[in-house]
Design a protein around this motif. Structure first.
Motif, short mmCIF file in Angstrom:
data_model
loop_
_atom_site.label_atom_id
_atom_site.label_comp_id
_atom_site.label_asym_id
_atom_site.label_seq_id
_atom_site.Cartn_x
_atom_site.Cartn_y
_atom_site.Cartn_z
N ILE A 48 0.85 -1.18 0.00
CA ILE A 48 0.00 0.00 0.00
C ILE A 48 0.90 1.24 0.00
N TYR A 74 -6.82 2.17 -4.49
CA TYR A 74 -7.30 1.22 -3.48
C TYR A 74 -8.41 1.87 -2.66
N MET A 80 -2.61 0.47 -4.26
CA MET A 80 -2.21 -0.86 -3.81
C MET A 80 -1.64 -1.66 -4.97
#
Length: 92
Positions: A48, A74, A80
């Motif tokens: 992330i 994300y 991500m």
């Protein structure tokens, strides 16, 4: 410089920093590729990032760079990379 911390079933990539004099020469991409290779060999599931910046132009540049390496949006402000999908994490 690359800095990451454990985050749930993966890593939170805190920072990728290449000095201005070395940008645009593939240094950051080479660093990212080695990082992703190591993450895969240690069974990291996802990475992330929060590619924010003080200026909108910085943020846009960072988002483009992470997308180039396979990161996808994300959550609001976060991107991500799912390392369980072999086609992601390449800069092709």
């Amino acid at each position: 410089m690359l800095n990451a911390s454990p985050y749930r079933d993966g890593l939170y990539l805190n920072r990728v920093n290449v000095p201005k004099g070395f940008r645009g020469q593939g240094v950051g991409s080479a660093l990212m590729q080695e990082f992703l290779k190591a993450a895969r060999t240690t069974n990291i599931k996802r990475i992330i990032v929060e590619p924010g910046g003080y200026q909108a132009s910085d943020q846009k540049r960072r988002i483009r760079w992470y997308k180039k390496h396979g990161f996808v949006k994300y959550e609001e402000g976060y991107y991500m990379l799912d390392l369980t999908k072999p086609q992601q994490g390449t800069n092709s």
